[in-house]
Design a protein around this motif. Structure first.
Motif, mmCIF file in Angstrom:
data_model
loop_
_atom_site.group_PDB
_atom_site.id
_atom_site.type_symbol
_atom_site.label_atom_id
_atom_site.label_comp_id
_atom_site.label_asym_id
_atom_site.label_seq_id
_atom_site.Cartn_x
_atom_site.Cartn_y
_atom_site.Cartn_z
ATOM 1 N N GLN A 55 -12.863 -0.272 9.963
ATOM 2 C CA GLN A 55 -11.727 -1.233 9.402
ATOM 3 C C GLN A 55 -12.095 -2.010 8.529
ATOM 4 O O GLN A 55 -11.548 -2.366 7.469
ATOM 5 N N HIS A 60 -10.525 3.392 7.008
ATOM 6 C CA HIS A 60 -9.249 3.254 7.795
ATOM 7 C C HIS A 60 -9.077 4.502 8.547
ATOM 8 O O HIS A 60 -8.741 4.280 9.724
ATOM 9 N N SER A 93 -5.128 -0.489 11.299
ATOM 10 C CA SER A 93 -5.372 0.730 10.511
ATOM 11 C C SER A 93 -4.413 1.636 10.049
ATOM 12 O O SER A 93 -4.521 2.252 8.737
ATOM 13 N N THR A 97 -3.537 2.549 6.165
ATOM 14 C CA THR A 97 -3.190 3.912 5.549
ATOM 15 C C THR A 97 -1.906 4.435 5.316
ATOM 16 O O THR A 97 -1.615 5.510 4.855
#
Length: 134
Positions: A55, A60, A93, A97
Motif C-alpha cells: 500500500q 494497491h 486499498s 484502486t
C-alpha cells in the motif's frame, strides 16, 4: 514463532520508516518461517505487514491480495482484533484502486468490529471515511 514475530515486527517498523527494501526482506522471511512452521498467526501478521508495504509503495492490488489472505487467517483463528485493522487497511486499498463499493464494505465491517471492541476512536475515523465516500 517468536523468531517469526520478531522478523515481522522489524519489517512492520521498516515499512513505517519508509525503508521498503528492508521491510520486504524481513516480512518475507517472517512469512516464509511462519509457513514452514504452520504458524497461522504469524502468517496473518506477515501478510498484513506485506499489505501495508504494498500500500505504501503504491502497489494497491498487491495490498488487496495480501490483506485478503491475512483476513482469511485472522478469521480462521478468530483474531478479530487483527481482523479489524486488516479490514480498515483493505478499505484504503480498495479506495485507492477506484473500488468505492468494496471500500465501503471493508470499512463498514472494520467500523463494526472496532465498535464491538470499544475501539471508538478507530471506529469514528473509519466512519468519517465512509461518510466521505457518499
Amino acid at each position: 514463532e517468536a523468531e517469526a514475530d520478531a522478523l515481522n515486527a522489524a519489517g512492520w517498523y521498516f515499512t513505517r520508516l519508509g525503508d521498503a527494501v528492508q521491510a520486504e526482506r524481513y516480512c518475507a522471511r517472517a512469512l516464509d518461517l511462519s509457513r514452514r512452521h504452520r504458524y497461522l498467526g504469524g502468517q496473518a501478521a506477515a501478510l498484513d505487514s506485506l499489505g501495508l508495504l504494498a500500500q505504501r509503495t503504491g502497489r494497491h492490488e498487491d495490498a488487496v491480495h495480501a490483506y485478503r489472505a491475512a483476513l482469511a487467517h485472522c478469521r480462521t483463528l478468530g483474531n478479530t482484533y487483527q481482523e479489524a485493522g486488516a479490514l480498515d487497511r483493505l478499505g484504503d486499498s480498495y479506495a485507492a484502486t477506484g473500488r468505492p463499493a468494496d471500500a465501503r464494505t471493508a470499512w463498514g465491517s472494520a467500523a463494526a468490529v472496532y465498535r464491538a471492541q470499544h475501539r471508538l476512536d478507530e471506529a469514528a475515523r473509519v466512519e468519517r471515511r465512509l461518510a466521505a465516500l457518499s
